[in-house]
Motif scaffolding. Structure first.
Motif, PDB file in Angstrom:
ATOM      1  N   SER A   1     -32.732 -35.396  58.620  1.00  0.00           N
ATOM      2  CA  SER A   1     -33.533 -36.130  57.643  1.00  0.00           C
ATOM      3  C   SER A   1     -34.953 -35.592  57.667  1.00  0.00           C
ATOM      4  O   SER A   1     -35.337 -34.867  58.592  1.00  0.00           O
ATOM      5  CB  SER A   1     -33.530 -37.631  57.941  1.00  0.00           C
ATOM      6  OG  SER A   1     -34.133 -37.892  59.189  1.00  0.00           O
ATOM      7  N   GLY A   2     -35.719 -35.938  56.630  1.00  0.00           N
ATOM      8  CA  GLY A   2     -37.125 -35.587  56.620  1.00  0.00           C
ATOM      9  C   GLY A   2     -37.503 -34.462  55.689  1.00  0.00           C
ATOM     10  O   GLY A   2     -38.684 -34.131  55.573  1.00  0.00           O
ATOM     11  N   GLY A   3     -36.528 -33.849  55.022  1.00  0.00           N
ATOM     12  CA  GLY A   3     -36.863 -32.775  54.105  1.00  0.00           C
ATOM     13  C   GLY A   3     -37.555 -33.311  52.865  1.00  0.00           C
ATOM     14  O   GLY A   3     -37.670 -34.519  52.649  1.00  0.00           O
ATOM     15  N   GLY A   4     -38.052 -32.382  52.053  1.00  0.00           N
ATOM     16  CA  GLY A   4     -38.719 -32.779  50.823  1.00  0.00           C
ATOM     17  C   GLY A   4     -39.542 -31.661  50.251  1.00  0.00           C
ATOM     18  O   GLY A   4     -39.424 -30.503  50.663  1.00  0.00           O
ATOM     19  N   LEU A   5     -40.403 -32.036  49.316  1.00  0.00           N
ATOM     20  CA  LEU A   5     -41.296 -31.087  48.650  1.00  0.00           C
ATOM     21  C   LEU A   5     -42.683 -31.198  49.270  1.00  0.00           C
ATOM     22  O   LEU A   5     -43.212 -32.313  49.406  1.00  0.00           O
ATOM     23  CB  LEU A   5     -41.361 -31.411  47.159  1.00  0.00           C
ATOM     24  CG  LEU A   5     -42.368 -30.619  46.323  1.00  0.00           C
ATOM     25  CD1 LEU A   5     -42.009 -29.141  46.316  1.00  0.00           C
ATOM     26  CD2 LEU A   5     -42.428 -31.176  44.904  1.00  0.00           C
ATOM     27  N   VAL A   6     -43.253 -30.071  49.626  1.00  0.00           N
ATOM     28  CA  VAL A   6     -44.583 -30.059  50.234  1.00  0.00           C
ATOM     29  C   VAL A   6     -45.350 -28.858  49.693  1.00  0.00           C
ATOM     30  O   VAL A   6     -44.760 -27.823  49.361  1.00  0.00           O
ATOM     31  CB  VAL A   6     -44.482 -30.010  51.775  1.00  0.00           C
ATOM     32  CG1 VAL A   6     -43.781 -28.747  52.241  1.00  0.00           C
ATOM     33  CG2 VAL A   6     -45.834 -30.165  52.428  1.00  0.00           C
ATOM     34  N   GLN A   7     -46.652 -29.003  49.591  1.00  0.00           N
ATOM     35  CA  GLN A   7     -47.487 -27.915  49.094  1.00  0.00           C
ATOM     36  C   GLN A   7     -47.709 -26.870  50.182  1.00  0.00           C
ATOM     37  O   GLN A   7     -47.659 -27.182  51.382  1.00  0.00           O
ATOM     38  CB  GLN A   7     -48.832 -28.461  48.622  1.00  0.00           C
ATOM     39  CG  GLN A   7     -48.734 -29.324  47.376  1.00  0.00           C
ATOM     40  CD  GLN A   7     -50.102 -29.697  46.837  1.00  0.00           C
ATOM     41  OE1 GLN A   7     -51.107 -29.601  47.537  1.00  0.00           O
ATOM     42  NE2 GLN A   7     -50.148 -30.115  45.583  1.00  0.00           N
ATOM     43  N   PRO A   8     -47.962 -25.637  49.800  1.00  0.00           N
ATOM     44  CA  PRO A   8     -48.294 -24.612  50.797  1.00  0.00           C
ATOM     45  C   PRO A   8     -49.459 -25.057  51.677  1.00  0.00           C
ATOM     46  O   PRO A   8     -50.442 -25.633  51.175  1.00  0.00           O
ATOM     47  CB  PRO A   8     -48.679 -23.400  49.934  1.00  0.00           C
ATOM     48  CG  PRO A   8     -47.913 -23.593  48.666  1.00  0.00           C
ATOM     49  CD  PRO A   8     -47.901 -25.077  48.432  1.00  0.00           C
ATOM     50  N   GLY A   9     -49.324 -24.801  52.957  1.00  0.00           N
ATOM     51  CA  GLY A   9     -50.333 -25.239  53.914  1.00  0.00           C
ATOM     52  C   GLY A   9     -50.083 -26.623  54.471  1.00  0.00           C
ATOM     53  O   GLY A   9     -50.759 -27.041  55.425  1.00  0.00           O
TER      54      GLY A   9
END
Length: 113
Positions: A6-14
């Motif tokens: 669990s814990g995946g998702g969309l994140v910005q670079p950095g």
């Protein structure tokens, strides 16, 4: 034996993201744990691993940015990812046991602006 990420998702670079791997049905305290990832069109690759006594290994591409840990009390392995790059985008899989023996179904991590 069950292995659930669990814990995946969309994140910005950095940015940062923490993945969790919950297990049941195995003697967690003696099981080596690892995180793999597979990007589209590429083979599954080992990202990080941790032995039953806490020795760790990291792929060159993530060393210094990712941290693997484990809680024998909670039967959980964790992958903390920081300074994420678009090339970290992949499905991340948790594995347990030697060879390894058991796999989760994966969690998608997408690094994009």
């Amino acid at each position: 034996v069950q292995v659930v990420e669990s814990g995946g998702g969309l994140v910005q670079p950095g940015g940062s993201l923490t993945l969790s791997c919950e297990t049941s049905g195995l003697v967690f305290r003696v099981a080596p744990m690892a995180w793999y990832r597979q990007a589209p069109g590429r083979e599954r690759e080992l990202v990080a691993s941790i032995t039953s006594v806490g020795s760790t290994y990291y792929a060159d591409s993530v060393r210094g940015r990712f941290t693997i840990s484990r809680s024998n009390a909670d039967k959980r392995a964790t992958l903390h990812m920081s300074s994420l790059k678009p090339e970290d985008t992949a499905v991340y899989y948790c594995s347990a046991g030697n060879n390894p023996e058991y796999w989760g179904h994966g969690t998608q991590v997408t690094v994009s602006s």
